[in-house]
Write an enzyme that holds these catalytic residues in place. Structure first.
Site, PDB file in Angstrom:
ATOM      1  CG  ASP A  10      -2.029  -1.097   1.076  1.00 20.33           C
ATOM      2  OD1 ASP A  10      -1.954  -1.829   0.276  1.00 20.33           O
ATOM      3  OD2 ASP A  10      -2.606  -1.035   2.125  1.00 20.33           O
ATOM      4  CG  ASP A 131     -13.157  -2.451  -0.731  1.00 16.00           C
ATOM      5  OD1 ASP A 131     -12.239  -3.408  -0.795  1.00 16.00           O
ATOM      6  OD2 ASP A 131     -12.663  -1.461  -1.319  1.00 16.00           O
TER       7      ASP A 131
END
Length: 250
Positions: A10, A131
């Site tokens: 990330d 998500d």
């Protein structure tokens, strides 16, 4: 079916970080140089990499392209990228950088017509990222929960030609509590899409359970592993052995 393993990087301000449940204020910096992190993954046997441009996800525009290009060129890994990808032009930019697949999240909810056009143009280079928290889809870098069920969105995306899906249970992400295997398997079974499990893998046993389901014919394409690797819960080489991507002697 042998699963693909995607070690995760990330990106925030050009550095490799991990978040707790998607909260930018809870970012832990794990590597000043993401390229070095990727090289280590490659040395342990990785062939794929999952990259999220966190700055891009929250800003809705590209922020870390120079780093992404460096990751691709220096590691030789097959890279999938998510975070702030909301136009056809952006998808094309990333594919031209050498990205293998792009992950569309918020845009799947806000602009499904764009997803349809993207699939027609870029085919299986387009992956949908769903998500969810308590079964409901979250968007805008996880900041906003909708009333849309994860399965409903998956089926909508299947109708427009999507074949691949990354499913993240936000409540598990970065918590090292184990993935929501039941929800992930159910989504794969009921949607028929190739699902990559994401969020919460904390033990080799989590990967064994997912691989067992894949062996039974459930369409689990792979798993994304992040914090567990950085925290030293297990090595990438060990994880690759569990899913059969690396022999026992290596």
């Amino acid at each position: 079916m042998r699963m693909r393993l995607f070690p995760a990087i990330d990106l925030k301000e050009g550095k490799a970080v991990r978040l707790l449940q998607g909260r930018m204020e809870d970012a832990t910096v794990y590597g000043e140089q993401p390229v070095e992190v990727a090289r280590k993954f490659k040395e342990q046997g990785a062939d794929s990499l999952h990259v999220v441009d966190l700055d891009g996800a929250f800003a809705g525009k590209p922020v870390n392209d120079a780093v992404i290009l460096k990751l691709i060129q220096s590691s030789g890994l097959r890279v999938q990228v998510g975070g702030g990808i909301r136009t056809l032009e952006r998808i094309e930019e990333l594919l031209k950088l050498g990205v293998e697949r792009v992950i569309l999240g918020t845009v799947a909810v806000r602009n499904p017509e764009l997803v349809e056009k993207a699939v027609q143009r870029f085919e299986e280079a387009v992956v949908i990222g769903i998500d969810a928290k308590d079964g409901l889809v979250a968007v805008q870098g996880w900041a906003e929960k909708t009333e849309i069920k994860a399965l409903d969105l998956a089926l909508r995306m299947k109708k427009v030609g999507v074949k691949h899906l990354v499913f993240t249970d936000i409540s598990r992400d970065g918590m090292l509590q184990g993935p929501n295997i039941q929800s992930t398997v159910e989504l794969a079974r009921l949607s028929g899409l190739q699902v990559v499990a994401s969020g919460g893998v904390s033990r080799l046993e989590d990967l064994r359970l997912l691989q067992e389901e894949a062996n039974r014919g459930v369409s689990l394409e792979g798993a994304i592993v992040g914090k567990a690797l950085y925290a030293g819960a297990f090595s990438l080489a060990e994880a690759l052995r569990v899913v059969g991507q690396r022999s026992e002697g290596k």
